[in-house]
Scaffold this motif. Structure first.
Motif, short mmCIF file in Angstrom:
data_model
loop_
_atom_site.label_atom_id
_atom_site.label_comp_id
_atom_site.label_asym_id
_atom_site.label_seq_id
_atom_site.Cartn_x
_atom_site.Cartn_y
_atom_site.Cartn_z
N GLY A 193 0.84 -1.19 0.00
CA GLY A 193 0.00 0.00 0.00
C GLY A 193 0.87 1.24 0.00
O GLY A 193 1.98 1.24 0.55
N PRO A 194 0.40 2.32 -0.60
CA PRO A 194 1.25 3.51 -0.74
C PRO A 194 1.63 4.17 0.59
O PRO A 194 2.75 4.67 0.74
N ASP A 195 0.72 4.14 1.57
CA ASP A 195 1.03 4.79 2.85
C ASP A 195 2.12 4.03 3.61
O ASP A 195 3.09 4.62 4.08
N PHE A 196 1.95 2.72 3.75
CA PHE A 196 2.94 1.93 4.47
C PHE A 196 4.28 1.94 3.76
O PHE A 196 5.34 2.00 4.39
N TYR A 197 4.26 1.90 2.42
CA TYR A 197 5.49 1.93 1.64
C TYR A 197 6.23 3.25 1.87
O TYR A 197 7.44 3.27 2.08
N SER A 198 5.49 4.35 1.86
CA SER A 198 6.11 5.67 2.09
C SER A 198 6.68 5.76 3.50
O SER A 198 7.74 6.37 3.71
N GLN A 199 5.99 5.18 4.50
CA GLN A 199 6.52 5.17 5.86
C GLN A 199 7.83 4.38 5.94
O GLN A 199 8.77 4.80 6.62
N ASP A 200 7.91 3.25 5.26
CA ASP A 200 9.15 2.46 5.26
C ASP A 200 10.30 3.24 4.62
O ASP A 200 11.43 3.23 5.11
N LEU A 260 13.77 4.54 6.45
CA LEU A 260 15.11 4.27 5.93
C LEU A 260 15.93 5.54 5.74
O LEU A 260 17.15 5.54 5.89
N SER A 261 15.27 6.64 5.39
CA SER A 261 16.00 7.88 5.10
C SER A 261 16.64 8.48 6.35
O SER A 261 17.50 9.35 6.23
N GLY A 262 16.29 8.03 7.53
CA GLY A 262 16.88 8.55 8.75
C GLY A 262 18.03 7.70 9.27
O GLY A 262 18.57 7.99 10.32
N GLY A 263 18.44 6.67 8.53
CA GLY A 263 19.45 5.73 9.02
C GLY A 263 20.85 6.05 8.52
O GLY A 263 21.22 7.21 8.29
N SER A 264 21.63 5.01 8.36
CA SER A 264 23.03 5.16 7.92
C SER A 264 23.09 5.55 6.44
O SER A 264 22.06 5.72 5.78
N ALA A 265 24.30 5.70 5.94
CA ALA A 265 24.50 6.12 4.55
C ALA A 265 23.93 5.09 3.58
O ALA A 265 23.33 5.44 2.55
N ILE A 266 24.07 3.82 3.92
CA ILE A 266 23.53 2.76 3.05
C ILE A 266 22.01 2.80 3.06
O ILE A 266 21.36 2.65 2.02
N GLU A 267 21.43 3.01 4.23
CA GLU A 267 19.97 3.10 4.31
C GLU A 267 19.45 4.32 3.58
O GLU A 267 18.39 4.28 2.95
N LYS A 268 20.18 5.43 3.65
CA LYS A 268 19.78 6.63 2.90
C LYS A 268 19.83 6.39 1.40
O LYS A 268 18.95 6.84 0.66
N ALA A 280 19.45 3.47 -0.03
CA ALA A 280 18.32 2.58 -0.31
C ALA A 280 17.01 3.37 -0.35
O ALA A 280 16.16 3.12 -1.20
N ALA A 281 16.84 4.32 0.58
CA ALA A 281 15.63 5.14 0.60
C ALA A 281 15.54 5.99 -0.67
O ALA A 281 14.45 6.17 -1.22
N TRP A 282 16.69 6.47 -1.14
CA TRP A 282 16.69 7.30 -2.35
C TRP A 282 16.28 6.47 -3.57
O TRP A 282 15.49 6.93 -4.40
#
Length: 115
Positions: A73-80, A84-92, A94-96
């Protein structure tokens, strides 16, 4: 007989000289086998960028993103993605790459309407 042998060795010397002048790539194209025969092989194909394979990887990436968006779902996907965007460089990174884009949204809509 000795004249033909001398001619043969002169030809070989000329071939080896031409190979040395042409460089290492051309040297691989001419080979003298164990029986003394000169085998001329065609120049190797130049490797190019595998556009078909790269296109398949990109297409698969968008399809997988669309599948995830349609299943979560779009809401849960956006929350995930936001988590991720608040984590380490690798997580950022991945979020990008996993942020919603028009192609993935369209694929998710097509999957939702056809299932």
């Amino acid at each position: 007989m000795s004249e033909s042998n001398a001619e043969f060795h002169e030809r070989l010397a000329r071939i080896y000289r031409q190979q040395a002048e042409a460089g290492p790539k051309a040297r691989e194209a001419v080979v003298v086998d164990r029986n003394g025969y000169i085998i001329v092989r065609g120049a190797g194909r130049r490797r190019s960028i595998p556009w078909h394979g790269l296109g398949m990887v990109v297409m698969s990436f968008f399809v997988i993103k669309g599948l995830m968006m349609s299943q979560l779902g779009p809401d849960f996907y956006s929350q995930d993605v936001a988590r991720l965007s608040g984590g380490s460089a690798i997580e950022k990174a991945a979020a990008w790459t996993m942020r919603p884009d028009p192609v993935s949204r369209w694929i998710a809509m097509q999957i939702k309407t056809h299932s």
